[in-house]
Design a protein around this motif. Structure first.
Motif, PDB file in Angstrom:
ATOM      1  N   GLY B 427      -7.543  -8.973   1.791  1.00  7.70           N
ATOM      2  CA  GLY B 427      -7.330  -7.859   1.281  1.00  7.70           C
ATOM      3  C   GLY B 427      -6.289  -7.294   0.618  1.00  7.70           C
ATOM      4  N   ALA B 428      -6.115  -6.235  -0.111  1.00  6.61           N
ATOM      5  CA  ALA B 428      -4.882  -5.849  -0.661  1.00  6.61           C
ATOM      6  C   ALA B 428      -4.105  -4.901   0.178  1.00  6.61           C
ATOM      7  CB  ALA B 428      -5.213  -5.524  -2.200  1.00  6.61           C
ATOM      8  N   MET B 429      -4.839  -4.205   1.227  1.00 10.65           N
ATOM      9  CA  MET B 429      -3.951  -3.143   1.845  1.00 10.65           C
ATOM     10  C   MET B 429      -3.210  -3.561   2.785  1.00 10.65           C
ATOM     11  SD  MET B 429      -4.976  -0.321   0.231  1.00 10.65           S
ATOM     12  CE  MET B 429      -4.907  -1.492  -1.019  1.00 10.65           C
ATOM     13  N   VAL B 430      -2.150  -4.331   2.419  1.00  7.41           N
ATOM     14  CA  VAL B 430      -1.021  -4.791   3.349  1.00  7.41           C
ATOM     15  C   VAL B 430      -0.106  -3.677   3.512  1.00  7.41           C
ATOM     16  CG1 VAL B 430      -1.456  -7.078   2.546  1.00  7.41           C
ATOM     17  CG2 VAL B 430       0.384  -5.679   1.442  1.00  7.41           C
ATOM     18  N   PRO B 431       0.631  -3.592   4.664  1.00  5.23           N
ATOM     19  CA  PRO B 431       1.697  -2.741   4.807  1.00  5.23           C
ATOM     20  C   PRO B 431       2.687  -2.484   3.654  1.00  5.23           C
ATOM     21  CG  PRO B 431       1.130  -3.876   7.048  1.00  5.23           C
ATOM     22  CD  PRO B 431       0.505  -4.480   5.889  1.00  5.23           C
ATOM     23  N   GLY B 432       2.829  -1.534   3.131  1.00  4.75           N
ATOM     24  CA  GLY B 432       3.738  -1.185   2.138  1.00  4.75           C
ATOM     25  C   GLY B 432       2.940  -1.012   0.836  1.00  4.75           C
ATOM     26  N   ALA B 433       1.671  -1.381   0.558  1.00  3.29           N
ATOM     27  CA  ALA B 433       0.789  -1.331  -0.558  1.00  3.29           C
ATOM     28  C   ALA B 433       0.411   0.080  -0.693  1.00  3.29           C
ATOM     29  CB  ALA B 433      -0.572  -2.213  -0.432  1.00  3.29           C
ATOM     30  N   PRO B 434       0.311   0.473  -2.060  1.00  2.00           N
ATOM     31  CA  PRO B 434      -0.194   2.074  -2.414  1.00  2.00           C
ATOM     32  C   PRO B 434      -1.834   1.831  -1.926  1.00  2.00           C
ATOM     33  CG  PRO B 434       0.066   0.747  -4.307  1.00  2.00           C
ATOM     34  CD  PRO B 434       0.637  -0.230  -3.178  1.00  2.00           C
ATOM     35  N   ALA B 435      -2.279   2.863  -1.171  1.00  6.43           N
ATOM     36  CA  ALA B 435      -3.506   3.181  -0.840  1.00  6.43           C
ATOM     37  C   ALA B 435      -4.433   3.035  -1.928  1.00  6.43           C
ATOM     38  CB  ALA B 435      -3.708   4.138  -0.033  1.00  6.43           C
ATOM     39  N   THR B 436      -5.636   2.482  -1.886  1.00  3.87           N
ATOM     40  CA  THR B 436      -6.600   2.309  -2.847  1.00  3.87           C
ATOM     41  C   THR B 436      -7.733   3.195  -2.497  1.00  3.87           C
ATOM     42  OG1 THR B 436      -7.750   0.989  -4.312  1.00  3.87           O
ATOM     43  CG2 THR B 436      -8.219   0.713  -1.949  1.00  3.87           C
ATOM     44  N   GLY B 520     -13.053   0.427  14.932  1.00  3.22           N
ATOM     45  CA  GLY B 520     -11.816   0.556  15.732  1.00  3.22           C
ATOM     46  C   GLY B 520     -10.477   0.390  14.854  1.00  3.22           C
ATOM     47  N   THR B 521     -10.833  -0.208  13.665  1.00  2.00           N
ATOM     48  CA  THR B 521      -9.631  -0.178  12.483  1.00  2.00           C
ATOM     49  C   THR B 521      -8.931   0.970  12.378  1.00  2.00           C
ATOM     50  OG1 THR B 521     -10.618  -2.228  11.616  1.00  2.00           O
ATOM     51  CG2 THR B 521      -8.871  -1.086  10.488  1.00  2.00           C
ATOM     52  N   VAL B 522      -7.731   1.109  12.511  1.00  2.00           N
ATOM     53  CA  VAL B 522      -6.900   1.919  12.189  1.00  2.00           C
ATOM     54  C   VAL B 522      -5.901   1.834  11.049  1.00  2.00           C
ATOM     55  CG1 VAL B 522      -5.440   3.963  13.069  1.00  2.00           C
ATOM     56  CG2 VAL B 522      -6.921   2.711  14.690  1.00  2.00           C
ATOM     57  N   TYR B 523      -5.634   2.639  10.115  1.00  2.00           N
ATOM     58  CA  TYR B 523      -4.396   2.591   9.233  1.00  2.00           C
ATOM     59  C   TYR B 523      -3.679   3.954   9.304  1.00  2.00           C
ATOM     60  CZ  TYR B 523      -6.331  -1.018   6.391  1.00  2.00           C
ATOM     61  OH  TYR B 523      -6.499  -2.562   5.844  1.00  2.00           O
ATOM     62  N   LEU B 524      -2.438   3.736   9.105  1.00  2.00           N
ATOM     63  CA  LEU B 524      -1.632   4.946   8.924  1.00  2.00           C
ATOM     64  C   LEU B 524      -0.774   4.797   7.673  1.00  2.00           C
ATOM     65  CD1 LEU B 524       0.136   7.059  10.263  1.00  2.00           C
ATOM     66  CD2 LEU B 524       1.948   5.230  10.972  1.00  2.00           C
ATOM     67  N   VAL B 525      -1.003   5.874   7.066  1.00  2.00           N
ATOM     68  CA  VAL B 525      -0.834   6.176   5.630  1.00  2.00           C
ATOM     69  C   VAL B 525       0.537   6.984   5.360  1.00  2.00           C
ATOM     70  CG1 VAL B 525      -1.654   6.461   3.164  1.00  2.00           C
ATOM     71  CG2 VAL B 525      -3.234   5.713   5.062  1.00  2.00           C
ATOM     72  N   ARG B 526       1.413   6.915   4.572  1.00  2.00           N
ATOM     73  CA  ARG B 526       2.652   7.700   4.415  1.00  2.00           C
ATOM     74  C   ARG B 526       2.359   8.819   3.401  1.00  2.00           C
ATOM     75  NH1 ARG B 526       7.277   3.381   2.826  1.00  2.00           N
ATOM     76  NH2 ARG B 526       7.325   4.388   0.974  1.00  2.00           N
ATOM     77  N   ALA B 532       1.364   2.190   5.928  1.00  2.00           N
ATOM     78  CA  ALA B 532       2.481   1.966   6.812  1.00  2.00           C
ATOM     79  C   ALA B 532       2.188   0.841   7.736  1.00  2.00           C
ATOM     80  CB  ALA B 532       2.995   3.289   7.443  1.00  2.00           C
ATOM     81  N   ALA B 533       0.954   0.928   8.290  1.00  2.00           N
ATOM     82  CA  ALA B 533       0.820  -0.083   9.240  1.00  2.00           C
ATOM     83  C   ALA B 533      -0.843   0.016   9.350  1.00  2.00           C
ATOM     84  CB  ALA B 533       1.227   0.515  10.661  1.00  2.00           C
ATOM     85  N   LEU B 543       0.431   3.027  17.434  1.00  2.00           N
ATOM     86  CA  LEU B 543       0.433   3.846  16.751  1.00  2.00           C
ATOM     87  C   LEU B 543       1.375   4.441  16.409  1.00  2.00           C
ATOM     88  CD1 LEU B 543      -1.183   4.982  13.836  1.00  2.00           C
ATOM     89  CD2 LEU B 543      -2.658   6.427  15.634  1.00  2.00           C
ATOM     90  N   THR B 544       2.024   5.317  17.581  1.00  2.00           N
ATOM     91  CA  THR B 544       3.082   5.946  17.786  1.00  2.00           C
ATOM     92  C   THR B 544       4.291   5.247  17.037  1.00  2.00           C
ATOM     93  OG1 THR B 544       2.079   7.174  19.689  1.00  2.00           O
ATOM     94  CG2 THR B 544       4.182   7.443  19.184  1.00  2.00           C
ATOM     95  N   ALA B 545       4.260   4.298  17.966  1.00  2.00           N
ATOM     96  CA  ALA B 545       5.597   3.230  17.271  1.00  2.00           C
ATOM     97  C   ALA B 545       5.545   3.204  15.722  1.00  2.00           C
ATOM     98  CB  ALA B 545       5.803   2.029  17.891  1.00  2.00           C
ATOM     99  N   ALA B 546       4.530   2.869  15.169  1.00  2.00           N
ATOM    100  CA  ALA B 546       4.457   2.817  13.617  1.00  2.00           C
ATOM    101  C   ALA B 546       4.720   3.897  12.880  1.00  2.00           C
ATOM    102  CB  ALA B 546       3.068   2.044  13.170  1.00  2.00           C
ATOM    103  N   LEU B 547       4.421   4.930  13.497  1.00  2.00           N
ATOM    104  CA  LEU B 547       4.698   6.416  12.900  1.00  2.00           C
ATOM    105  C   LEU B 547       6.229   6.781  12.976  1.00  2.00           C
ATOM    106  CD1 LEU B 547       3.631   9.358  11.733  1.00  2.00           C
ATOM    107  CD2 LEU B 547       3.422  10.025  14.264  1.00  2.00           C
ATOM    108  N   ASN B 548       6.696   6.611  14.165  1.00  2.00           N
ATOM    109  CA  ASN B 548       8.123   6.641  14.127  1.00  2.00           C
ATOM    110  C   ASN B 548       9.072   5.709  13.350  1.00  2.00           C
ATOM    111  OD1 ASN B 548       8.004   8.931  15.973  1.00  2.00           O
ATOM    112  ND2 ASN B 548       7.979   7.364  17.905  1.00  2.00           N
ATOM    113  N   ARG B 549       8.494   4.463  13.391  1.00  3.75           N
ATOM    114  CA  ARG B 549       9.107   3.431  12.368  1.00  3.75           C
ATOM    115  C   ARG B 549       8.902   3.908  10.929  1.00  3.75           C
ATOM    116  NH1 ARG B 549       9.032  -2.859  13.165  1.00  3.75           N
ATOM    117  NH2 ARG B 549      10.010  -3.316  11.325  1.00  3.75           N
ATOM    118  N   ALA B 550       7.815   4.446  10.272  1.00  2.00           N
ATOM    119  CA  ALA B 550       7.801   4.963   9.086  1.00  2.00           C
ATOM    120  C   ALA B 550       8.657   5.946   8.799  1.00  2.00           C
ATOM    121  CB  ALA B 550       6.296   4.991   8.920  1.00  2.00           C
ATOM    122  N   ALA B 551       8.970   6.898   9.581  1.00  2.00           N
ATOM    123  CA  ALA B 551       9.714   7.821   9.569  1.00  2.00           C
ATOM    124  C   ALA B 551      11.173   7.553   9.735  1.00  2.00           C
ATOM    125  CB  ALA B 551       9.375   9.006  10.380  1.00  2.00           C
TER     126      ALA B 551
END
Ligand SMILES: Cc1cc2nc3c(=O)[nH]c(=O)nc-3n(C[C@H](O)[C@H](O)[C@H](O)COP(=O)(O)OP(=O)(O)OC[C@H]3O[C@@H](n4cnc5c(N)ncnc54)[C@H](O)[C@@H]3O)c2cc1C
Lengths: 64, 553
Positions: B427-436, B520-526, B532-533, B543-551
């Motif tokens: 699907g289209a919800m790759v990291p960097g994509a605008p959420a649908t 169990g799937t998790v999305y992190l949205v900016r 973001a991830a 998840l914490t690493a992804a959050l820090n990276r996105a910031a």
């Protein structure tokens, strides 16, 4: 039995079109006509199927 | 003077610091109260950042400019609570038709799937749009819009910027920690900093006529190549609010702009198109040439360029304001984290990286459309005409017809803020994509939309499907909520009962489908609603690493 495909098979049509126009950049009309002729011959050989080529030639001429 | 609209005049109020002669330091000064500067100011003000907006004028955009606003820009405005009046006043549409001569050769649907809150496109005169943004920004109480205030100079210092501002009462100085330059395509700030604006000018002229008429054209975008009423050129028709219709006539490079603007030239063109008996009134006429160009980088120390000052596109594809608004959307949350000391200022470099990538995409599309509409050589015209000639009977040729590729949001594929996938996803919800979007119900069983719950802060979505939420997940999420970064989380569930206070019910399975989610799937949205991830299974460290990276940490 082979037939000429007229549905779109280009995954990125705009990329193809830009490349096609770029192929003619800075050429004189005579050079452009020569490039087109060579392009048709190259593609015809690649297709290799006389039935498909005949169909394409017929459609290309129609309405011109 | 327009018959359907009266321009408001916003009062010039002398700035207190000008009266007292003190130089004040402001956290953020936005230059330019166009759609982009106003969006940035509204976003900052809603995030609690006091913002000064300087504009040399005292009204909204004069005459006929932007008409079409795309889903993504409307989603940004919806996040800021200002999309409703735009959609209500505007004309909602999604179908485009392309004619060659008088024959329809191609049509497209910009939003073929159901279950989205925001429409594919609306048409609305730019002055209405600006009016709503000004009212919203003023309503926050935190945006100080200073009319009749022209920026004369911008002098970057090590840790701030000094601006000279001219008003009817003279010139005063002010300081800003950060300047957002939204001063339009002719940006004087760009010139003050000696920055090059590189690209191409197209050798063509377009007549833009707005007419008031009661017509029975549908609310669709109609584009003609070589129509019988305007041979060898193109014409574009759009419906706007108040029974105003936008008609663009391609004129060619040799047309005389002053001559072409005269009613005695314009009216016969319109009659040829609309018929002798259609009654209409001319509302606005102008003649444009179009260009495609941009700055190499959008961040220059403490001066950040956004909107037309950073990139200018030809209008086929409506990619002007529609890409300027996402600039503001991308910049403001980053600037807020930097102002709050939660992220290093290098986060602002990613603003430039991500939005330069978007500008490249927009310029590529606008340039290609303009090359198709205005072929640069005889051979290019021959190919164009061949494509049009084949299009009616050959589906492949329709894919090549380019009357404008309408604005779509950019996926920040190469952004350093993305966490690369470790699990496998479709699907289209790759990291960097605008959420649908997807329809969801909240805990109070109010029907709503996923997009209403995203944005403004980081949001993690934990997809539970039919299962309960493991206690360890809830505990880890609670710990992240308590952490320094602005963060919230939701459970996306199939369970209508006992769903929990932060649950979003995936009412018809669209979330699971569009996000390829399994329990169990998790999305992190900016905060700007970009992904973001995504993780196939909950993992607090990841998840914490992804959050820090996105910031940008
Ligand atoms: C014919 C036409 C059709 C278009 N159609 C569309 C469309 O359908 N969809 C779309 O998305 N876009 C469209 N656009 C593009 C759109 O109008 C612009 O992209 C948009 O206005 C850019 O917004 P902005 O805020 O960056 O700049 P602007 O709207 O240009 O605003 C700049 C502001 O800065 C102020 N300013 C300038 N210099 C100074 C200074 N030194 N000091 C203080 N203030 C200053 C000006 O007064 C102005 O208010 C169209 C444009 C044209 C011309």
């Amino acid at each position: 039995m082979s037939r000429l495909v007229i549905d779109n098979r280009l995954s990125r049509p705009d990329d193809f079109y830009e490349a096609l126009i770029d192929t003619h950049r800075d050429l004189t009309p005579e050079q452009s006509a020569m490039v087109n002729a060579r392009l048709v011959l190259l593609l015809a050989n690649h297709i290799g199927d006389m039935e498909v080529l005949a169909e394409a030639m017929r459609r290309a001429r129609e309405g011109v | 003077m327009l018959s359907t609209y009266s321009y408001p005049t916003f009062p010039y109020v002398p700035a207190p610091e000008q009266r007292t002669g003190t130089v004040r330091r402001h956290p953020v000064v936005v230059v330019g109260a166009g759609p982009v500067g106003l969006t940035a100011a509204l976003d900052l003000a809603q995030k609690g950042v006091p913002v000064v907006v300087l504009d040399e004028d005292d009204t909204v955009s004069i005459g006929s400019r932007a008409v079409c606003y795309a889903k993504r820009a409307l989603e940004v405005w919806d996040r800021l609570g200002v999309a409703r009046p735009m959609i209500d006043k505007g004309v909602v549409w999604k179908i485009g038709k392309v004619f060659h001569g008088d024959r329809e050769v191609y049509r497209f649907d910009l939003l073929p799937e159901p279950d989205h809150k925001i429409p594919a496109f609306i048409n609305l005169q730019q002055y209405y749009l600006e009016e709503y943004l000004i009212a919203a920004a003023t309503g926050t109480g935190a945006a100080d819009i200073r009319w009749k205030s022209r920026v004369l100079s911008v002098k970057p210092q090590d840790d701030h910027v000094v601006l000279q501002v001219e008003t009817p009462d003279g010139v005063y100085a002010m300081e800003a920690d950060w300047v957002i330059a939204c001063d339009g395509a002719r940006s004087s700030i760009r010139k003050m900093l000696g920055l090059e604006f590189i690209g191409e000018v197209f050798q063509d002229r377009f007549l833009i006529a707005d007419v008031v008429m009661k017509a029975d054209f549908p609310a669709e975008r109609w584009f003609w190549f070589d129509p019988p009423f305007h041979p060898r050129q193109s014409t574009l028709l759009h419906m706007q609010a108040d029974n105003v219709w936008r008609i663009d006539f391609q004129l060619g490079w040799n047309a005389d702009p002053e001559e072409e603007k005269k009613p005695e030239k314009v009216i016969p063109r319109l009659k040829a198109m609309l018929g002798e008996t259609t009654e209409f009134e001319l509302e606005w006429v102008s003649v444009y040439t179009f260009q495609c160009r941009r700055l190499e980088r959008f961040r220059h120390g403490r001066v950040l360029f956004a909107g037309d000052s950073a990139h200018q596109v030809s209008p086929f594809g409506a990619r002007g304001a529609n890409s300027g608004v996402p600039d503001a959307d991308n910049l403001v949350w980053k600037l807020k984290l930097v102002l709050d000391g939660l992220a290093p200022d290098s986060l602002l470099d990613t603003y430039s990286d991500e939005r330069v990538a978007a500008a490249k995409e927009n310029l590529l599309n606008s340039t290609r459309s303009t090359d198709f509409i205005t072929p640069k050589s005889a051979m290019s015209r021959t190919f164009r005409d061949a494509v049009l000639g084949l299009a009616a009977d050959h589906p492949f040729a329709r894919a090549l017809v380019n009357s404008g590729r309408l604005s779509t949001p950019t996926t920040y594929t190469d952004s350093p803020l993305n966490t690369p996938d470790t699990g496998s996803f479709a699907g289209a919800m790759v990291p960097g994509a605008p959420a649908t979007d997807a329809p969801v119900e909240d805990a109070a069983h109010d029907a709503g939309w996923l997009m209403d719950h995203l944005g403004g802060r980081f949001v993690a979505l934990y997809y539970a499907g039919p299962d309960p939420v493991p206690a360890a997940v809830a505990d880890s999420m609670t710990a992240l909520v308590a952490g320094p970064l602005p963060f919230a989380w939701h459970v996306v569930t199939d369970r209508r009962r006992d769903a929990g206070a932060n649950a979003l019910v995936d009412v018809n399975g669209r979330f699971a489908e569009r996000y390829d989610a399994t329990p169990g799937t998790v999305y992190l949205v900016r905060p700007d609603q970009h992904i973001a991830a995504r993780l196939r299974a909950f993992d607090v460290a990841a998840l914490t690493a992804a959050l820090n990276r996105a910031a940008g940490l």
